[in-house]
Design a protein around this motif. Structure first.
Motif, PDB file in Angstrom:
ATOM      1  N   LEU A 257       0.837  -1.075   0.001  1.00 32.10           N
ATOM      2  CA  LEU A 257      -0.167   0.099   0.138  1.00 32.10           C
ATOM      3  C   LEU A 257       0.918   1.228   0.040  1.00 32.10           C
ATOM      4  O   LEU A 257       0.428   2.346   0.000  1.00 32.10           O
ATOM      5  CB  LEU A 257      -0.982   0.018   1.303  1.00 32.10           C
ATOM      6  N   ASP A 258       2.234   1.265  -0.154  1.00 36.39           N
ATOM      7  CA  ASP A 258       2.777   2.451  -0.335  1.00 36.39           C
ATOM      8  C   ASP A 258       2.524   2.795  -1.833  1.00 36.39           C
ATOM      9  O   ASP A 258       2.855   3.776  -2.151  1.00 36.39           O
ATOM     10  CB  ASP A 258       4.253   2.180  -0.292  1.00 36.39           C
ATOM     11  N   ASP A 269       2.834  11.629   3.179  1.00 31.65           N
ATOM     12  CA  ASP A 269       3.923  11.900   4.145  1.00 31.65           C
ATOM     13  C   ASP A 269       3.999  10.884   5.214  1.00 31.65           C
ATOM     14  O   ASP A 269       5.230  10.725   5.999  1.00 31.65           O
ATOM     15  CB  ASP A 269       4.300  13.306   4.587  1.00 31.65           C
ATOM     16  N   ILE A 270       2.777  10.420   5.642  1.00 32.15           N
ATOM     17  CA  ILE A 270       2.621   9.338   6.696  1.00 32.15           C
ATOM     18  C   ILE A 270       3.556   8.115   6.495  1.00 32.15           C
ATOM     19  O   ILE A 270       3.784   7.537   7.460  1.00 32.15           O
ATOM     20  CB  ILE A 270       1.250   9.328   7.166  1.00 32.15           C
ATOM     21  N   LEU A 271       3.874   7.929   4.919  1.00 28.54           N
ATOM     22  CA  LEU A 271       4.915   6.916   4.865  1.00 28.54           C
ATOM     23  C   LEU A 271       6.111   7.092   5.114  1.00 28.54           C
ATOM     24  O   LEU A 271       7.066   6.359   4.510  1.00 28.54           O
ATOM     25  CB  LEU A 271       4.569   6.349   3.370  1.00 28.54           C
ATOM     26  N   GLY A 272       6.661   8.170   5.269  1.00 24.93           N
ATOM     27  CA  GLY A 272       8.012   8.621   5.494  1.00 24.93           C
ATOM     28  C   GLY A 272       8.836   8.950   4.344  1.00 24.93           C
ATOM     29  O   GLY A 272       8.047   9.043   3.289  1.00 24.93           O
ATOM     30  N   ASP A 273       9.852   7.894   3.903  1.00 26.80           N
ATOM     31  CA  ASP A 273      10.637   7.913   2.822  1.00 26.80           C
ATOM     32  C   ASP A 273       9.815   7.113   1.496  1.00 26.80           C
ATOM     33  O   ASP A 273      10.390   7.156   0.345  1.00 26.80           O
ATOM     34  CB  ASP A 273      12.003   7.872   2.950  1.00 26.80           C
ATOM     35  N   ILE A 305       1.141  -0.959   5.049  1.00 25.05           N
ATOM     36  CA  ILE A 305      -0.010  -0.081   5.183  1.00 25.05           C
ATOM     37  C   ILE A 305       0.267   1.115   5.854  1.00 25.05           C
ATOM     38  O   ILE A 305       1.158   1.228   6.979  1.00 25.05           O
ATOM     39  CB  ILE A 305      -0.813  -1.134   6.261  1.00 25.05           C
ATOM     40  N   PRO A 306       0.007   2.302   5.617  1.00 29.43           N
ATOM     41  CA  PRO A 306       0.356   3.608   5.795  1.00 29.43           C
ATOM     42  C   PRO A 306      -0.125   3.630   7.523  1.00 29.43           C
ATOM     43  O   PRO A 306      -1.161   3.474   7.665  1.00 29.43           O
ATOM     44  CB  PRO A 306      -0.303   4.592   5.079  1.00 29.43           C
ATOM     45  N   PRO A 307       0.596   4.053   8.045  1.00 27.33           N
ATOM     46  CA  PRO A 307       0.637   4.121   9.775  1.00 27.33           C
ATOM     47  C   PRO A 307      -0.027   5.186  10.231  1.00 27.33           C
ATOM     48  O   PRO A 307       0.320   6.205   9.694  1.00 27.33           O
ATOM     49  CB  PRO A 307       2.109   3.855  10.257  1.00 27.33           C
ATOM     50  N   GLY A 308      -0.848   5.152  11.164  1.00 32.89           N
ATOM     51  CA  GLY A 308      -1.421   6.139  11.881  1.00 32.89           C
ATOM     52  C   GLY A 308      -2.591   7.035  11.479  1.00 32.89           C
ATOM     53  O   GLY A 308      -2.882   7.853  11.895  1.00 32.89           O
TER      54      GLY A 308
END
Length: 337
Positions: A257-258, A269-273, A305-308
């Motif tokens: 899911l990225d 951006d919740i996925l970081g890099d 899975i995108p966190p948060g």
């Protein structure tokens, strides 16, 4: 009132909790958690690992907000047509999420394989809620391969091809890690046919041309998110999914899911890099899950899975339920390859 795996963790949609292989008898679908995050230390691509690891619990928590398995879009009650059970989480050692030694990685993979094998032995479709490879990818592909005598196809959604020649965390060829699990799949699982791969969502400048062209030369069907938006649209992309099913005895659906990048209901951006522009939308991902179910996929798994974000966890709930709805429509003769 619903069954729980822990005080703060319901079963998925409150379905029965399967404790052992016997409880899987007669199941159509088996939900399995694979709480594993790769690499050393406490962060993965700039995001705290605790956030990644919560996905199995958070998806189940969000599922329980829906009071029924009735999907208005199809006038279908999933649970009237399909027996679904929750097999809990694989017994992944806790230190696997901070220590990247080969032995602990392979032990974690084996724990997921054991549950997936149990589901396949029962004639059910395993759905694995994971976060990283190999536990959310190769650990599903391998049992599917071993349960299939003929060719195996794959529908894969991802931002990355995950086809490097090594696992960058362990640097060991035995590990099918985050950056190389697909290379290991086609290297070691001989009935996985690259000409039966439908790869969707990669874009931009992240890959070496040798990797992408190698898959294209082998006959893989590639729909970049740019191609989806410009040439094909979602319906044209759906029309290519049968290429994974034609001439195969089984198909594994892998949803990283990225692939949603910044196009989902939460900021990329919740996925970081891991976030990239031109991501797939929530509708596109859910639609592809449903259509893959209608075609009769034999296993489904999720990683990254995108966190948060509660809404992103709901996207996974929708993907699972719309996928099972597709299986139900096929089971009752309302869908076909």
């Amino acid at each position: 009132m619903f069954p729980r795996l822990a005080e703060d963790t319901p079963t998925f949609f409150g379905v029965p909790h399967a404790l052992d292989r016997k409880d899987l008898e007669g199941a159509d679908v088996v939900i399995i958690g694979a709480p594993y995050v790769a690499g050393w230390g406490n962060q993965y691509f700039g995001v705290d690992k605790a956030e990644w690891l919560a996905s199995c619990k958070r998806v189940r928590q969000q599922s329980i907000r829906y009071r029924t398995g009735y999907i208005q879009d199809f006038n279908l009650d999933v649970f009237e047509n399909m027996r679904v059970v929750d097999y809990g989480d694989a017994a992944i050692p806790e230190r696997a999420n901070t220590e990247g030694t080969v032995d602990i990685i392979l032990a974690s993979q084996a724990a997921v394989e054991a549950k997936v094998n149990d589901a396949l032995d029962a004639g059910a479709v395993p759905i694995v809620i994971g976060q990283n490879s190999p536990c959310g990818s190769f650990a599903i592909a391998k049992p599917v391969s071993e349960h299939t005598s003929g060719k195996v196809g794959m529908v894969s959604l991802d931002t990355h091809w995950d086809s490097m020649k090594y696992d960058r965390f362990s640097m060991d060829p035995r590990v099918a890690g985050s950056g190389n699990w697909k290379d290991v799949t086609y290297r070691d699982l001989k009935n996985f046919d690259p000409s039966k791969l439908v790869e969707i969502g990669e874009r931009g400048m992240l890959e070496y041309k040798e990797i992408v062209r190698g898959f294209l030369d082998a006959g893989a069907t590639f729909v970049s998110s740019w191609r989806l938006r410009t040439e094909l649209g979602i319906q044209g992309t759906v029309d290519l999914l049968p290429k994974a099913f034609e001439g195969t005895e089984a198909v594994y659906a892998h949803f990283d899911l990225d692939v949603m990048g910044g196009s989902g209901p939460a900021p990329g951006d919740i996925l970081g890099d891991l976030a990239e522009p031109i991501g797939l939308t929530d509708y596109e991902v859910i639609r592809l899950a449903h259509e893959t179910g209608k075609l009769g996929a034999n296993a489904l798994s999720f990683i990254c899975i995108p966190p948060g974000s509660p809404l992103m966890y709901r996207v996974v709930v929708y993907c699972i339920m719309y996928f099972i709805a597709g299986l139900a429509l096929r089971k009752h003769g309302r869908a076909g390859r």
